[in-house]
Design a protein around this motif. Structure first.
Motif, PDB file in Angstrom:
ATOM      1  N   HIS A   1       0.746  -1.239   0.110  1.00  0.00           N
ATOM      2  CA  HIS A   1      -0.161  -0.041  -0.011  1.00  0.00           C
ATOM      3  C   HIS A   1       0.893   1.166   0.047  1.00  0.00           C
ATOM      4  O   HIS A   1       2.067   1.231   0.703  1.00  0.00           O
TER       5      HIS A   1
ATOM      6  N   ALA B   1      -5.066  -5.650  -1.500  1.00  0.00           N
ATOM      7  CA  ALA B   1      -6.349  -6.487  -1.581  1.00  0.00           C
ATOM      8  C   ALA B   1      -6.514  -6.430  -3.107  1.00  0.00           C
ATOM      9  O   ALA B   1      -6.910  -7.436  -3.583  1.00  0.00           O
ATOM     10  N   ALA B   2      -6.073  -5.665  -3.949  1.00  0.00           N
ATOM     11  CA  ALA B   2      -6.399  -5.778  -5.253  1.00  0.00           C
ATOM     12  C   ALA B   2      -5.379  -6.791  -5.790  1.00  0.00           C
ATOM     13  O   ALA B   2      -5.923  -7.516  -6.690  1.00  0.00           O
TER      14      ALA B   2
ATOM     15  N   ALA C   1     -11.562  -2.749  -3.835  1.00  0.00           N
ATOM     16  CA  ALA C   1     -10.102  -2.348  -3.261  1.00  0.00           C
ATOM     17  C   ALA C   1      -9.453  -1.231  -3.790  1.00  0.00           C
ATOM     18  O   ALA C   1      -8.603  -0.456  -3.048  1.00  0.00           O
TER      19      ALA C   1
ATOM     20  N   PRO D   1     -14.584  -7.152  -7.151  1.00  0.00           N
ATOM     21  CA  PRO D   1     -13.749  -6.776  -5.810  1.00  0.00           C
ATOM     22  C   PRO D   1     -12.312  -6.127  -6.008  1.00  0.00           C
ATOM     23  O   PRO D   1     -11.939  -5.463  -4.967  1.00  0.00           O
ATOM     24  N   PHE D   2     -11.806  -6.022  -7.338  1.00  0.00           N
ATOM     25  CA  PHE D   2     -10.636  -5.569  -7.524  1.00  0.00           C
ATOM     26  C   PHE D   2     -10.757  -4.060  -7.414  1.00  0.00           C
ATOM     27  O   PHE D   2     -10.135  -3.202  -7.086  1.00  0.00           O
TER      28      PHE D   2
ATOM     29  N   GLY E   1      -6.171   0.645  -2.484  1.00  0.00           N
ATOM     30  CA  GLY E   1      -5.725  -0.651  -1.577  1.00  0.00           C
ATOM     31  C   GLY E   1      -5.319  -1.926  -2.661  1.00  0.00           C
ATOM     32  O   GLY E   1      -5.894  -2.834  -3.029  1.00  0.00           O
ATOM     33  N   THR E   2      -3.997  -1.603  -2.916  1.00  0.00           N
ATOM     34  CA  THR E   2      -3.254  -2.430  -4.003  1.00  0.00           C
ATOM     35  C   THR E   2      -2.952  -3.781  -3.503  1.00  0.00           C
ATOM     36  O   THR E   2      -3.181  -4.761  -4.075  1.00  0.00           O
TER      37      THR E   2
ATOM     38  N   ASP F   1     -10.958   1.937  -2.395  1.00  0.00           N
ATOM     39  CA  ASP F   1     -10.665   2.265  -1.151  1.00  0.00           C
ATOM     40  C   ASP F   1      -9.219   2.670  -0.849  1.00  0.00           C
ATOM     41  O   ASP F   1      -8.328   1.888  -0.310  1.00  0.00           O
TER      42      ASP F   1
ATOM     43  N   VAL G   1      -6.988 -10.262  -5.039  1.00  0.00           N
ATOM     44  CA  VAL G   1      -7.860 -10.632  -6.170  1.00  0.00           C
ATOM     45  C   VAL G   1      -7.248 -11.147  -7.668  1.00  0.00           C
ATOM     46  O   VAL G   1      -7.918 -12.143  -8.225  1.00  0.00           O
TER      47      VAL G   1
END
Length: 462
Positions: free
Chosen positions: A301, A354-355, A345, A341-342, A351-352, A348, A358
């Motif tokens: 992040h 979490a991305a 993320a 979902p990507f 939010g790499t 937000d 995915v």
């Protein structure tokens, strides 16, 4: 809706641009005094991802990233090396451009240099003097300072009181009313500075202070009010605090959101030239490819500090090669749709991590499809779409070729392996399985993995 962490308010806020559908983004670039290291390029990569995601979300982005090509440090280093300061700045700017290209950092809309905007800086300084927020030094130095006591909001970006701040060390304090006052203009020091490093002004020849540069260039290309100002967290104070103070004191609204990427550290300390622990980009790229280094930087992040190590970098590089291997086996260069979902993320606060999770889930599903003999084309196009907005799609023509001996070596290995695979396939057709297994073992002993797929055998380095 896209939400971003605003450094000044210390909260994640809904992103609402000043003008619907358009975004003005200003990022402080580098002072071109030496070769770029990994810590330098992190900021460029992080804000490259931001502008890519803004464009994916449909915004028309005007992205400005400046270059500081006149500065105390440039003058000192050039003198030490016995070369003109502008020669040093030009050479280091070329090295920086090369590093950006190696990591697929897209060029900004404009990339202004400080020395090309002296008139705009002088205009802003004169305005501040006229409004009572700046004053010429009375010591005959030709310096002009911003009067921090004249601006009650000084310290609002970093939530500091003036009396708690350290003195500004950008000029001799004898000409200042307050030690915290910072230089807007620096009078020419005839005895120690070259004449080429001085421009005419109402206060005599001299050059701009560091902070006034960005205020003037942001104003010229984005106007007196724009959406996002970014840079490394080390720039929050004094640089960005001073930018905001002088711009707003001049009557400009300036930036609506402030974004700062965290440091890359080595042994717990900020990676910087002064610590002597810099990792120059050409040296790092002897161990991993540019796309692998970018993946390492993107996977964290942007607001998280990263403790750099080659072990972690090489682990990330191996992980990215697994993504590439899937794409090669799936056999498509098309880009599909971004999965929700990507997108959630990325919306937000970019939010790499979490991305990327995915992304990995999609690759695992694609590998399962290939193993089951199913068509994985759709999954591969989704993976490419996610990689594209992260600047990591191997099929992007912006990625530089490795060129030269490396390319020839790769082509030679590919030809040799394909020749062995053809012999192995002939042995299998002839039901000479012992010979086929022997060839496979020879290939594996060379550090090459072979996988039989519905479209034929594929090889990769193990």
């Amino acid at each position: 809706m896209l939400r971003l962490y605003d450094t000044q308010t210390r909260e994640v806020r809904d992103f609402v641009p000043l003008e619907e559908g358009k975004v003005g983004l200003y990022v402080c670039g580098l002072t071109v005094q030496s070769e770029p290291h990994v810590g330098h390029v992190r900021s460029a990569v992080n804000f490259d991802v931001l502008q890519r995601w803004l464009r994916y979300r449909g915004y028309d982005v005007t992205f400005i990233r400046n270059t500081t090509d006149i500065d105390d440090k440039i003058l000192v280093k050039a003198a030490e090396e016995g070369r003109p300061w502008y020669n040093l700045a030009y050479a280091m700017k070329r090295e920086l451009d090369k590093a950006y290209a190696e990591l697929n950092v897209a060029p900004p809309t404009y990339e202004p240099a400080a020395t090309g905007h002296i008139p705009e800086m002088l205009e802003l300084i004169i305005r501040l003097v006229q409004k009572g927020h700046a004053y010429p030094a009375e010591d005959g130095s030709g310096d002009v300072y911003f009067d921090v006591r004249s601006w009650p909001a000084y310290g609002e970006l970093t939530h500091q009181r003036i009396d708690d701040m350290e003195a500004a060390e950008d000029a001799d304090p004898r000409g200042k009313r307050d030690p915290r006052d910072f230089a807007l203009w620096k009078g020419w020091k005839k005895e120690s500075e070259p004449e080429t490093a001085a421009w005419p002004s109402p206060w005599g020849p001299g050059r701009p202070g560091w902070h006034i540069e960005c205020s003037a260039m942001a104003g010229k290309y984005l106007g007196t009010a724009f959406d996002i100002h970014g840079g490394g967290v080390d720039l929050r104070f004094p640089h960005h605090e001073n930018e905001q103070a002088q711009s707003r004191a001049a009557g400009h609204r300036f930036a609506s959101y402030w974004m700062h990427n965290a440091w890359i550290t080595t042994a717990g300390e900020k990676m910087s030239k002064s610590l002597g622990n810099s990792l120059l980009i050409p040296e790092v790229l002897k161990r991993v490819r540019g796309i692998e280094l970018r993946y390492y930087l993107v996977a964290a992040h942007y607001r998280s500090h990263v403790e750099f190590s080659f072990d972690a970098l090489e682990e990330a590089a191996a992980g990215f090669r697994r993504i590439e291997n899937f794409l090669e086996r799936a056999g498509t260069t098309e880009r599909g749709e971004i999965p929700e979902p990507f997108a959630a993320a990325m919306d937000d606060d970019l939010g790499t991590p979490a991305a990327v999770a995915v992304l990995y889930d999609a690759v695992r599903e694609g590998n399962r499809q290939l193993a089951a003999g199913e068509d994985a084309t759709g999954t591969a196009t989704t993976v490419r779409a996610m990689l594209d907005v992260l600047g990591l799609d191997p099929a992007d023509p912006a990625w530089p070729s490795s060129g030269g001996a490396d390319t020839k070596l790769t082509e030679a290995v590919d030809a040799l392996v394909k020749g062995l695979l053809e012999r192995r396939e002939e042995a299998r057709k002839a039901k000479d399985f012992a010979a086929a297994d022997t060839i496979r073992d020879q290939i594996k002993a060379a550090g090459i993995e072979v996988e039989d797929t519905p479209t034929g055998p594929k090889w990769s380095l193990s």
